[in-house]
Design a protein around this motif. Structure first.
Motif, PDB file in Angstrom:
ATOM      1  N   LYS A   1     -50.724 -86.923  -7.935  1.00  0.00           N
ATOM      2  CA  LYS A   1     -50.791 -86.086  -6.718  1.00  0.00           C
ATOM      3  C   LYS A   1     -51.596 -84.819  -6.971  1.00  0.00           C
ATOM      4  CE  LYS A   1     -46.255 -87.807  -5.541  1.00  0.00           C
ATOM      5  NZ  LYS A   1     -44.881 -87.619  -5.952  1.00  0.00           N
ATOM      6  N   ASP A   2     -51.678 -84.392  -8.236  1.00  0.00           N
ATOM      7  CA  ASP A   2     -52.330 -83.131  -8.577  1.00  0.00           C
ATOM      8  C   ASP A   2     -53.617 -83.288  -9.381  1.00  0.00           C
ATOM      9  OD1 ASP A   2     -50.331 -81.397  -7.410  1.00  0.00           O
ATOM     10  OD2 ASP A   2     -49.015 -82.005  -9.053  1.00  0.00           O
ATOM     11  N   TYR A   3     -53.912 -84.495  -9.844  1.00  0.00           N
ATOM     12  CA  TYR A   3     -55.068 -84.713 -10.700  1.00  0.00           C
ATOM     13  C   TYR A   3     -55.869 -85.917 -10.221  1.00  0.00           C
ATOM     14  CZ  TYR A   3     -52.934 -81.402 -13.936  1.00  0.00           C
ATOM     15  OH  TYR A   3     -52.399 -80.275 -14.505  1.00  0.00           O
ATOM     16  N   SER A   4     -57.158 -85.896 -10.507  1.00  0.00           N
ATOM     17  CA  SER A   4     -58.046 -86.989 -10.107  1.00  0.00           C
ATOM     18  C   SER A   4     -57.750 -88.249 -10.927  1.00  0.00           C
ATOM     19  CB  SER A   4     -59.501 -86.573 -10.318  1.00  0.00           C
ATOM     20  OG  SER A   4     -59.791 -86.523 -11.706  1.00  0.00           O
ATOM     21  N   PRO A   5     -58.157 -89.412 -10.420  1.00  0.00           N
ATOM     22  CA  PRO A   5     -57.981 -90.652 -11.188  1.00  0.00           C
ATOM     23  C   PRO A   5     -58.666 -90.595 -12.555  1.00  0.00           C
ATOM     24  CG  PRO A   5     -58.535 -91.165  -8.908  1.00  0.00           C
ATOM     25  CD  PRO A   5     -58.683 -89.672  -9.072  1.00  0.00           C
ATOM     26  N   GLU A   6     -59.772 -89.890 -12.657  1.00  0.00           N
ATOM     27  CA  GLU A   6     -60.482 -89.776 -13.930  1.00  0.00           C
ATOM     28  C   GLU A   6     -59.651 -88.993 -14.952  1.00  0.00           C
ATOM     29  OE1 GLU A   6     -63.032 -90.723 -10.682  1.00  0.00           O
ATOM     30  OE2 GLU A   6     -61.916 -88.863 -10.928  1.00  0.00           O
ATOM     31  N   VAL A   7     -59.021 -87.922 -14.508  1.00  0.00           N
ATOM     32  CA  VAL A   7     -58.178 -87.127 -15.410  1.00  0.00           C
ATOM     33  C   VAL A   7     -56.969 -87.950 -15.848  1.00  0.00           C
ATOM     34  CG1 VAL A   7     -56.657 -85.105 -15.576  1.00  0.00           C
ATOM     35  CG2 VAL A   7     -58.955 -84.878 -14.575  1.00  0.00           C
ATOM     36  N   ILE A   8     -56.333 -88.636 -14.912  1.00  0.00           N
ATOM     37  CA  ILE A   8     -55.160 -89.467 -15.244  1.00  0.00           C
ATOM     38  C   ILE A   8     -55.563 -90.538 -16.266  1.00  0.00           C
ATOM     39  CG2 ILE A   8     -53.484 -91.139 -14.337  1.00  0.00           C
ATOM     40  CD1 ILE A   8     -52.880 -88.203 -13.546  1.00  0.00           C
ATOM     41  N   ALA A   9     -56.683 -91.206 -16.043  1.00  0.00           N
ATOM     42  CA  ALA A   9     -57.138 -92.256 -16.966  1.00  0.00           C
ATOM     43  C   ALA A   9     -57.402 -91.692 -18.356  1.00  0.00           C
ATOM     44  CB  ALA A   9     -58.397 -92.929 -16.418  1.00  0.00           C
ATOM     45  N   ARG A  10     -57.984 -90.498 -18.424  1.00  0.00           N
ATOM     46  CA  ARG A  10     -58.260 -89.890 -19.730  1.00  0.00           C
ATOM     47  C   ARG A  10     -56.966 -89.555 -20.455  1.00  0.00           C
ATOM     48  NH1 ARG A  10     -58.341 -85.143 -21.592  1.00  0.00           N
ATOM     49  NH2 ARG A  10     -58.382 -84.033 -19.631  1.00  0.00           N
ATOM     50  N   VAL A  11     -55.998 -88.990 -19.737  1.00  0.00           N
ATOM     51  CA  VAL A  11     -54.718 -88.621 -20.354  1.00  0.00           C
ATOM     52  C   VAL A  11     -53.976 -89.887 -20.810  1.00  0.00           C
ATOM     53  CG1 VAL A  11     -52.479 -87.512 -19.975  1.00  0.00           C
ATOM     54  CG2 VAL A  11     -54.571 -86.447 -19.077  1.00  0.00           C
TER      55      VAL A  11
ATOM     56  N   SER B   1     -55.815 -73.119 -18.979  1.00  0.00           N
ATOM     57  CA  SER B   1     -56.724 -73.771 -19.904  1.00  0.00           C
ATOM     58  C   SER B   1     -57.356 -74.947 -19.157  1.00  0.00           C
ATOM     59  CB  SER B   1     -55.938 -74.261 -21.120  1.00  0.00           C
ATOM     60  OG  SER B   1     -56.760 -74.989 -21.990  1.00  0.00           O
ATOM     61  N   TYR B   2     -58.628 -75.184 -19.404  1.00  0.00           N
ATOM     62  CA  TYR B   2     -59.317 -76.279 -18.719  1.00  0.00           C
ATOM     63  C   TYR B   2     -59.950 -77.222 -19.722  1.00  0.00           C
ATOM     64  CZ  TYR B   2     -58.773 -73.781 -14.339  1.00  0.00           C
ATOM     65  OH  TYR B   2     -58.236 -73.161 -13.244  1.00  0.00           O
ATOM     66  N   HIS B   3     -59.796 -78.501 -19.463  1.00  0.00           N
ATOM     67  CA  HIS B   3     -60.492 -79.551 -20.206  1.00  0.00           C
ATOM     68  C   HIS B   3     -61.244 -80.333 -19.132  1.00  0.00           C
ATOM     69  CE1 HIS B   3     -61.081 -83.360 -22.365  1.00  0.00           C
ATOM     70  NE2 HIS B   3     -61.104 -82.592 -23.434  1.00  0.00           N
ATOM     71  N   GLY B   4     -62.503 -79.969 -18.928  1.00  0.00           N
ATOM     72  CA  GLY B   4     -63.234 -80.518 -17.786  1.00  0.00           C
ATOM     73  C   GLY B   4     -62.575 -80.006 -16.526  1.00  0.00           C
ATOM     74  N   GLU B   5     -62.222 -80.916 -15.617  1.00  0.00           N
ATOM     75  CA  GLU B   5     -61.564 -80.511 -14.372  1.00  0.00           C
ATOM     76  C   GLU B   5     -60.035 -80.451 -14.496  1.00  0.00           C
ATOM     77  OE1 GLU B   5     -60.976 -83.662 -11.228  1.00  0.00           O
ATOM     78  OE2 GLU B   5     -62.609 -84.604 -12.349  1.00  0.00           O
ATOM     79  N   GLU B   6     -59.508 -80.817 -15.663  1.00  0.00           N
ATOM     80  CA  GLU B   6     -58.056 -80.818 -15.857  1.00  0.00           C
ATOM     81  C   GLU B   6     -57.563 -79.402 -16.158  1.00  0.00           C
ATOM     82  OE1 GLU B   6     -54.625 -82.531 -18.879  1.00  0.00           O
ATOM     83  OE2 GLU B   6     -56.707 -83.094 -19.194  1.00  0.00           O
ATOM     84  N   ARG B   7     -56.724 -78.891 -15.261  1.00  0.00           N
ATOM     85  CA  ARG B   7     -56.131 -77.566 -15.430  1.00  0.00           C
ATOM     86  C   ARG B   7     -54.759 -77.705 -16.080  1.00  0.00           C
ATOM     87  NH1 ARG B   7     -53.131 -74.163 -11.021  1.00  0.00           N
ATOM     88  NH2 ARG B   7     -52.647 -72.301 -12.214  1.00  0.00           N
ATOM     89  N   THR B   8     -54.550 -76.942 -17.135  1.00  0.00           N
ATOM     90  CA  THR B   8     -53.262 -76.863 -17.811  1.00  0.00           C
ATOM     91  C   THR B   8     -52.828 -75.409 -17.785  1.00  0.00           C
ATOM     92  OG1 THR B   8     -53.858 -78.696 -19.259  1.00  0.00           O
ATOM     93  CG2 THR B   8     -52.056 -77.294 -19.989  1.00  0.00           C
TER      94      THR B   8
END
Length: 156
Positions: free
Chosen positions: A30-40, A135-142
């Motif tokens: 709900k909060d992250y793109s499919p690309e971020v989810i796949a990477r994680v 903190s950011y890893h690409g578009e992933e916000r932590t």
């Protein structure tokens, strides 16, 4: 209580991986793109989880021998807190965090840190963690959050 908390065992790796993947796909998506989810997801295959079990102190919550939640301690950092979506909001995450905090205190940790997903930030805030920085890893916000620990046995 409908679940049991215990240290993770090698045979829990597959169940931990399953919980992480399901939570990423159903809750965090709900909060992250499919690309971020796949990477994680790539970091949480059963073999990757097996590796983590020897590097960190990992706890699981189990119901009828099925893993329904996990949390780990890596030095002073809380990592990999995931709760099966059907079990979210039922106190499993809070109970696992109490175990992690107890272990941190036993190891002399004064301040716990957690790299929180956007999804989990409200959960950690309810537990007293405060946002320190992003903190950011690409578009992933932590969101890096911290909370000092008080050893209740030393409070008079």
């Amino acid at each position: 209580m409908e679940y049991l908390l215990r240290p993770a065992r090698p045979e829990d790796a597959e169940g931990i991986s399953r919980v992480v993947m399901k939570t990423l796909r159903e809750t965090n998506a709900k909060d992250y793109s499919p690309e971020v989810i796949a990477r994680v997801e790539q970091s949480f295959s059963p073999s990757a989880v097996s590796d983590l079990l020897v590097q960190r102190l990992v706890f699981v919550a189990v119901n009828d021998d099925a893993v329904i939640g996990t949390a780990s301690l890596d030095g002073r950092v809380v990592r990999t807190v995931f709760i099966e979506p059907g079990w979210q909001g039922r106190g499993v995450g809070r109970a696992l965090m109490i175990e992690v905090e107890r272990a941190a205190l036993d190891r002399g940790v004064a301040t716990l840190a957690v790299p929180s997903s956007v999804t989990a930030e409200p959960f950690y805030a309810k537990l007293g963690f405060i946002s320190v920085r992003d903190s950011y890893h690409g578009e992933e916000r932590t969101i890096i959050m911290e909370r000092p620990l008080l050893d209740e046995t030393k409070v008079r």
